[in-house]
Design a protein around this motif. Structure first.
Motif, PDB file in Angstrom:
ATOM      1  N   UNK A 131       0.833  -1.209   0.000  1.00 27.96           N
ATOM      2  CA  UNK A 131       0.000   0.000   0.000  1.00 27.96           C
ATOM      3  C   UNK A 131       0.870   1.262   0.000  1.00 27.96           C
ATOM      4  N   UNK A 132       0.472   2.292  -0.743  1.00 29.17           N
ATOM      5  CA  UNK A 132       1.248   3.537  -0.757  1.00 29.17           C
ATOM      6  C   UNK A 132       1.135   4.266   0.580  1.00 29.17           C
ATOM      7  N   UNK A 133       2.031   5.210   0.774  1.00 21.87           N
ATOM      8  CA  UNK A 133       2.046   6.025   1.983  1.00 21.87           C
ATOM      9  C   UNK A 133       1.811   7.473   1.575  1.00 21.87           C
ATOM     10  N   UNK A 134       0.766   8.098   2.108  1.00 26.16           N
ATOM     11  CA  UNK A 134       0.481   9.502   1.844  1.00 26.16           C
ATOM     12  C   UNK A 134       0.994  10.354   2.993  1.00 26.16           C
ATOM     13  N   UNK A 135       1.583  11.498   2.648  1.00 25.58           N
ATOM     14  CA  UNK A 135       2.183  12.357   3.668  1.00 25.58           C
ATOM     15  C   UNK A 135       2.130  13.807   3.210  1.00 25.58           C
ATOM     16  N   UNK A 136       2.266  14.705   4.169  1.00 24.56           N
ATOM     17  CA  UNK A 136       2.343  16.132   3.846  1.00 24.56           C
ATOM     18  C   UNK A 136       3.724  16.505   3.337  1.00 24.56           C
ATOM     19  N   UNK A 137       4.754  15.933   3.915  1.00 22.04           N
ATOM     20  CA  UNK A 137       6.124  16.191   3.463  1.00 22.04           C
ATOM     21  C   UNK A 137       6.886  14.879   3.434  1.00 22.04           C
ATOM     22  N   UNK A 138       7.900  14.822   2.568  1.00 17.42           N
ATOM     23  CA  UNK A 138       8.744  13.638   2.448  1.00 17.42           C
ATOM     24  C   UNK A 138      10.187  14.053   2.676  1.00 17.42           C
ATOM     25  N   UNK A 139      10.876  13.316   3.533  1.00 17.70           N
ATOM     26  CA  UNK A 139      12.299  13.532   3.780  1.00 17.70           C
ATOM     27  C   UNK A 139      13.065  12.390   3.112  1.00 17.70           C
ATOM     28  N   UNK A 140      13.951  12.733   2.183  1.00 13.31           N
ATOM     29  CA  UNK A 140      14.756  11.738   1.475  1.00 13.31           C
ATOM     30  C   UNK A 140      16.059  11.532   2.248  1.00 13.31           C
TER      31      UNK A 140
END
Length: 643
Positions: A175-184
């Motif tokens: 399942x995908x993960x939805x987020x407000x921000x992504x930290x690489x």
């Protein structure tokens, strides 16, 4: 309020710790959900995973490794103290270490923790447990306001959603993960094989040979290397040391000390015969197993603001302007320490030597004249060119003559690393460190001509790794014993490998003789470029022009030089800090990154942070965490500042 962290190794773990530390300031009354995504267990990630041979060590002593901030770290966020690796092990051995929910200790770790002492080089298995403990302790510290979910999976894409939200797509239908921000936070990323590696790999398949491409020794299938047969190894850095350990001690060989104290190797009979060479042709300097008698040397000023200002406002040429100043800084530090701690090595009064050294006109022959006059032993001479390239210009009648020279060279390296009589070498490294810090300032101020990124800066970084990132002293002594036993044979510098007549063939510029073998190991860092990235997530973003490599452009001819890092917005303010830039240079409001390497970069150190060092690793992660929290705050409460 949701954050996704892609990468659960040391970088991702530290970012989580900084999010937890700063959350109370930005969202004191809100719940933040953090999703941490990695195919490997959190804390260690891939490189520091626990399923590695117990024979493999860290390259940092346990008390010189920490994952926690302290009062020396200059950051806006709060300092949250925690144990160094050594302190953590002592608490574990004493039965006082708290065990946060989710943390599982490897069966071998308590026994090693009980054996650890000052100067201990921890196994990677135990380091993995330390990193895992830091991760799960950070999770516990964040509860209940910060809820952390660990996802075992590989991120393969990130899509924009309405209102700036992000969808992280995982491999294998997860399942995908939805987020407000992504930290690489992937760190060193996977790359495709170079053209040469692809040719060698294809040749190996066609002729039933064994070819192991660039990578980590822990990932090699070394059982493919037959006992008693020759194997060619290209590279003499840390990957080589690990490979040799697994091919010798890992196959039942043992070390013991003779009555005179010399370390000797007893073969098991299952080892191959290891022929090794590289560009430089010699192993890295080992770690120093002593401290300076006095305080570390203060910078001598050869690379200070006044020295740089004297060069003018033009872009600085590394080879012509900067390297001579670095050389002077290193040599000055070494000779000062020699006089201060070993005056018996001089033919003149030590105080007079230091006085004349400090007053030298470094542009003339004065330094050579002073050294010729004052030094009693040739081994105390400091020659940076010979240090950097010990085999340059040397020719040997055959491999046996080269082997004899190399055994002497490695023996001297063992003594340099453990005998304080050679403390001038340690002082040189302090001088190099201070020059490196000053160089980073010049790089960040864009004072260097961009052409330096093409060759000079990578070459200097390679020299720094050679001198400061070598193996523990005991590993170099083991290599010496293996060379004396004939298990390891040296090939020389500027080594090249070709494939013909059904075998691999290696030769160097130091001996006319070549060596053939049916097995070849690339024990060296893989070449990383933006065009060679195979990490599926970054590859997808590159193809969609959503990320780019940072480039420096020459002001005169417009030539462009990649520097090896994903391009992010500069530290102008916390609103733009470390946001990933697309191909046009526009920063993405919801994507942040740090330490994502396309190649060996001058801007990263590749080591664990040291305690009480104001380490940039923590400063950078704190800035990113605060920038991400500020973005969450703006979306959740438009127009309001953090509490």
């Amino acid at each position: 309020m949701t954050v996704a962290i892609v990468g659960a190794g040391p970088r991702g773990t530290s970012l989580l710790e900084r999010l937890v530390a700063n959350a109370a300031e930005y969202a004191p009354d809100r719940t933040i959900t953090v999703h941490v995504i990695d195919p490997h267990p959190p804390g260690g990630g891939r490189v520091w995973r626990s399923d590695q041979s117990p024979l493999l060590w860290m390259n940092t002593t346990s008390d010189d490794c920490t994952m926690f901030t302290d009062e020396t770290v200059e950051c806006e966020g709060p300092v949250v103290s925690g144990p160094t690796l050594g302190e953590w092990a002592r608490e574990l051995a004493a039965g006082r270490l708290p065990s946060p929910p989710g943390f599982r200790l490897a069966p071998s770790t308590p026994a090693e923790a009980g054996r650890m002492r000052d100067g201990w080089f921890t196994t990677r298995q135990t380091q993995s447990d330390y990193l895992s403990w830091v991760f799960w302790q950070s999770v516990a510290n964040g509860r209940p306001r910060i809820q952390v979910h660990s996802h075992t999976g590989r991120a393969v894409d990130v899509h924009d959603l309405p209102l700036g939200r992000q969808r992280v797509v995982l491999a294998d239908g997860l399942p995908p993960v939805d987020a407000d921000v992504v930290l690489f936070a992937q760190g060193n990323v996977d790359v495709t094989a170079t053209a040469e590696e692809a040719r060698l790999a294809e040749y190996a398949v066609t002729h039933s040979l064994c070819y192991l491409p660039s990578g980590s020794a822990a990932d090699y299938h070394l059982d493919r290397i037959p006992a008693g047969e020759r194997v060619i190894v290209r590279g003499l850095g840390l990957c080589f040391i690990d490979t040799v350990v697994l091919l010798t001690s890992g196959r039942g060989g043992t070390f013991h000390r003779a009555d005179a104290g010399e370390l000797r190797y007893q073969p098991s009979g299952d080892e191959p015969v290891i022929f090794v060479g590289s560009r430089r042709g010699v192993p890295y300097w080992s770690k120093m197993h002593y401290d300076l008698a006095g305080s570390p040397p203060e910078p001598s000023g050869h690379l200070d603001a006044a020295a740089v200002a004297a060069l003018g406002d033009r872009p600085l040429d590394f080879a012509m302007d900067i390297w001579p100043l670095i050389t002077r800084e290193v040599i000055h530090a070494g000779y000062r320490e020699l006089a201060a701690s070993h005056p018996e090595a001089l033919t003149i009064d030590a105080r007079e030597f230091i006085r004349r050294l400090d007053a030298l006109d470094w542009d003339g022959p004065a330094i050579k004249e002073l050294v010729d006059l004052a030094l009693r032993f040739d081994e105390d001479r400091i020659d940076m060119e010979e240090t950097a390239h010990p085999l340059a210009g040397r020719r040997f009648a055959d491999l046996d003559a080269l082997q004899e020279w190399m055994i002497s060279y490695v023996d001297a390296g063992v003594r340099r690393g453990r005998d304080p009589r050679h403390s001038a070498s340690l002082a040189m490294l302090h001088g190099l460190s201070s020059a490196f810090v000053r160089l980073i300032e010049l790089v960040n101020d864009r004072r260097l001509a961009p052409a330096a990124w093409e060759h000079d800066l990578p070459a200097f970084l390679d020299l720094c790794r050679f001198l400061t990132s070598g193996p523990p002293g005991p590993r170099l002594e083991e290599l010496l014993a293996l060379a004396r036993a004939g298990v390891v044979r040296f090939l020389g510098s500027e080594m090249t490998v070709t494939a013909h007549e059904g075998v691999f063939q290696a030769r160097s510029c130091n001996v006319h003789t070549s060596v053939t073998a049916r097995s070849l190991i690339e024990a060296r860092l893989p070449e990383r470029t933006i065009l060679g990235v195979s990490d599926p997530l970054l590859r997808t973003l590159i193809e969609r022009d959503e990320i780019r490599e940072e480039i420096r452009s020459a002001p005169d001819d417009g030539a462009r030089y990649p520097i090896g890092l994903i391009d992010t917005a500069r530290l102008v303010d916390t609103d733009s800090s470390h946001r990933l830039k697309d191909v046009s240079g526009a920063p993405h409001r919801s994507r942040f990154g740090a330490g994502i390497l396309f190649s060996g970069s001058m801007l990263t150190s590749g080591r664990f942070p040291s305690p009480r060092s104001n380490d940039g690793f923590f400063r950078q992660n704190d800035v990113i965490a605060r920038a991400a929290l500020a973005e969450l705050c703006r979306r959740d409460r438009p127009g309001q500042e953090p509490a």
